[in-house]
Design a protein around this motif. Structure first.
Motif, PDB file in Angstrom:
ATOM      1  N   GLU A  79       0.826  -1.201   0.000  1.00  0.00           N
ATOM      2  CA  GLU A  79       0.000   0.000   0.000  1.00  0.00           C
ATOM      3  C   GLU A  79       0.865   1.257   0.000  1.00  0.00           C
ATOM      4  N   SER A  80       0.617   2.114  -0.984  1.00  0.00           N
ATOM      5  CA  SER A  80       1.341   3.382  -1.066  1.00  0.00           C
ATOM      6  C   SER A  80       0.572   4.344  -1.972  1.00  0.00           C
ATOM      7  N   ILE A  81       0.642   5.601  -1.655  1.00  0.00           N
ATOM      8  CA  ILE A  81      -0.016   6.617  -2.479  1.00  0.00           C
ATOM      9  C   ILE A  81       0.578   6.625  -3.892  1.00  0.00           C
ATOM     10  N   ILE A  82       1.852   6.261  -4.044  1.00  0.00           N
ATOM     11  CA  ILE A  82       2.467   6.281  -5.382  1.00  0.00           C
ATOM     12  C   ILE A  82       1.905   5.190  -6.287  1.00  0.00           C
ATOM     13  N   ASN A  83       1.142   4.260  -5.721  1.00  0.00           N
ATOM     14  CA  ASN A  83       0.561   3.178  -6.520  1.00  0.00           C
ATOM     15  C   ASN A  83      -0.756   3.566  -7.200  1.00  0.00           C
ATOM     16  N   ILE A  84      -1.307   4.719  -6.866  1.00  0.00           N
ATOM     17  CA  ILE A  84      -2.560   5.146  -7.496  1.00  0.00           C
ATOM     18  C   ILE A  84      -2.231   5.603  -8.913  1.00  0.00           C
ATOM     19  N   ARG A  85      -2.638   4.784  -9.893  1.00  0.00           N
ATOM     20  CA  ARG A  85      -2.337   5.047 -11.299  1.00  0.00           C
ATOM     21  C   ARG A  85      -3.479   4.599 -12.184  1.00  0.00           C
ATOM     22  N   PRO A  86      -4.466   5.406 -12.353  1.00  0.00           N
ATOM     23  CA  PRO A  86      -5.568   5.024 -13.241  1.00  0.00           C
ATOM     24  C   PRO A  86      -5.085   4.662 -14.653  1.00  0.00           C
ATOM     25  N   SER A  87      -4.036   5.335 -15.128  1.00  0.00           N
ATOM     26  CA  SER A  87      -3.527   5.069 -16.484  1.00  0.00           C
ATOM     27  C   SER A  87      -2.939   3.661 -16.617  1.00  0.00           C
ATOM     28  N   GLN A  88      -2.584   3.048 -15.478  1.00  0.00           N
ATOM     29  CA  GLN A  88      -2.053   1.685 -15.481  1.00  0.00           C
ATOM     30  C   GLN A  88      -3.053   0.718 -14.844  1.00  0.00           C
ATOM     31  N   ASN A  89      -4.289   1.125 -14.781  1.00  0.00           N
ATOM     32  CA  ASN A  89      -5.370   0.298 -14.239  1.00  0.00           C
ATOM     33  C   ASN A  89      -5.201  -0.022 -12.755  1.00  0.00           C
ATOM     34  N   ASN A  90      -4.548   0.851 -12.015  1.00  0.00           N
ATOM     35  CA  ASN A  90      -4.408   0.677 -10.568  1.00  0.00           C
ATOM     36  C   ASN A  90      -5.022   1.897  -9.904  1.00  0.00           C
ATOM     37  N   ARG A  91      -6.277   1.778  -9.493  1.00  0.00           N
ATOM     38  CA  ARG A  91      -7.022   2.911  -8.941  1.00  0.00           C
ATOM     39  C   ARG A  91      -7.002   2.947  -7.416  1.00  0.00           C
ATOM     40  N   SER A  92      -6.163   2.127  -6.824  1.00  0.00           N
ATOM     41  CA  SER A  92      -6.089   1.998  -5.370  1.00  0.00           C
ATOM     42  C   SER A  92      -4.659   2.255  -4.908  1.00  0.00           C
ATOM     43  N   MET A  93      -4.496   2.511  -3.609  1.00  0.00           N
ATOM     44  CA  MET A  93      -3.147   2.614  -3.051  1.00  0.00           C
ATOM     45  C   MET A  93      -2.493   1.236  -2.993  1.00  0.00           C
ATOM     46  N   ILE A  94      -3.297   0.185  -3.023  1.00  0.00           N
ATOM     47  CA  ILE A  94      -2.774  -1.186  -2.971  1.00  0.00           C
ATOM     48  C   ILE A  94      -2.474  -1.647  -4.397  1.00  0.00           C
ATOM     49  N   ILE A  95      -1.340  -2.320  -4.581  1.00  0.00           N
ATOM     50  CA  ILE A  95      -1.011  -2.885  -5.894  1.00  0.00           C
ATOM     51  C   ILE A  95      -2.044  -3.966  -6.189  1.00  0.00           C
ATOM     52  N   GLN A  96      -2.829  -3.760  -7.226  1.00  0.00           N
ATOM     53  CA  GLN A  96      -3.944  -4.658  -7.506  1.00  0.00           C
ATOM     54  C   GLN A  96      -3.572  -5.850  -8.399  1.00  0.00           C
ATOM     55  N   ASP A  97      -2.588  -5.708  -9.254  1.00  0.00           N
ATOM     56  CA  ASP A  97      -2.192  -6.776 -10.166  1.00  0.00           C
ATOM     57  C   ASP A  97      -1.336  -7.804  -9.419  1.00  0.00           C
ATOM     58  N   PRO A  98      -1.802  -9.064  -9.321  1.00  0.00           N
ATOM     59  CA  PRO A  98      -1.033 -10.089  -8.601  1.00  0.00           C
ATOM     60  C   PRO A  98       0.358 -10.311  -9.183  1.00  0.00           C
ATOM     61  N   ALA A  99       0.520 -10.160 -10.487  1.00  0.00           N
ATOM     62  CA  ALA A  99       1.834 -10.352 -11.106  1.00  0.00           C
ATOM     63  C   ALA A  99       2.812  -9.260 -10.669  1.00  0.00           C
ATOM     64  N   ILE A 100       2.329  -8.027 -10.567  1.00  0.00           N
ATOM     65  CA  ILE A 100       3.191  -6.931 -10.100  1.00  0.00           C
ATOM     66  C   ILE A 100       3.534  -7.138  -8.629  1.00  0.00           C
ATOM     67  N   ARG A 101       2.548  -7.515  -7.804  1.00  0.00           N
ATOM     68  CA  ARG A 101       2.823  -7.794  -6.385  1.00  0.00           C
ATOM     69  C   ARG A 101       3.888  -8.883  -6.254  1.00  0.00           C
ATOM     70  N   GLU A 102       3.764  -9.940  -7.049  1.00  0.00           N
ATOM     71  CA  GLU A 102       4.727 -11.039  -6.989  1.00  0.00           C
ATOM     72  C   GLU A 102       6.124 -10.567  -7.387  1.00  0.00           C
ATOM     73  N   ARG A 103       6.213  -9.744  -8.416  1.00  0.00           N
ATOM     74  CA  ARG A 103       7.523  -9.221  -8.860  1.00  0.00           C
ATOM     75  C   ARG A 103       8.134  -8.329  -7.772  1.00  0.00           C
ATOM     76  N   VAL A 104       7.321  -7.479  -7.161  1.00  0.00           N
ATOM     77  CA  VAL A 104       7.798  -6.619  -6.063  1.00  0.00           C
ATOM     78  C   VAL A 104       8.329  -7.494  -4.923  1.00  0.00           C
ATOM     79  N   THR A 105       7.599  -8.547  -4.588  1.00  0.00           N
ATOM     80  CA  THR A 105       8.018  -9.456  -3.517  1.00  0.00           C
ATOM     81  C   THR A 105       9.327 -10.154  -3.867  1.00  0.00           C
TER      82      THR A 105
END
Length: 116
Positions: free
Chosen positions: A75-101
């Motif tokens: 969760e981070s304010i920098i994750n709010i990116r409507p242009s990348q289909n992430n409209r939440s502070m939480i990283i919504q794409d499981p593939a991106i979350r997995e890569r971050v991890t």
């Protein structure tokens, strides 16, 4: 202090990143370059360090690393990116979350800090 980690961090670097918040580290991870910046009070500080280092904003995602439990919070304010289909502070794409991890665990995971 923000530290950019491009290869496995030393225990001292992890301890240094923990100095600000003591129980967790705010990080920004470049999922294309496989690097991260950590430390500081805000994810935006870490993001700025990566941008200055040549990362692209679309590749940077904010998270928290809790070394005492080896867990992540996405969760981070920098994750709010409507242009990348992430409209939440939480990283919504499981593939991106997995890569971050994966990047976080490979660069700073496994260290048990000496202070609490």
């Amino acid at each position: 202090m923000i530290i950019i980690i491009k290869e496995r961090a030393t225990k001292e670097q992890v301890e240094e990143m923990l100095q600000t918040l003591r129980v967790y580290i705010k990080i920004a991870v470049d999922i294309e370059k496989g690097i991260l910046a950590g430390g500081g009070q805000q994810h935006a500080e870490c993001e700025a360090a990566l941008l200055k280092d040549g990362s692209k904003q679309k590749d940077i995602w904010g998270a928290d690393w809790i070394p005492f439990t080896q867990k992540m919070a996405y969760e981070s304010i920098i994750n709010i990116r409507p242009s990348q289909n992430n409209r939440s502070m939480i990283i919504q794409d499981p593939a991106i979350r997995e890569r971050v991890t994966q990047i976080t665990q490979s660069l700073i995971g496994g260290y048990e800090p000496e202070f609490r």
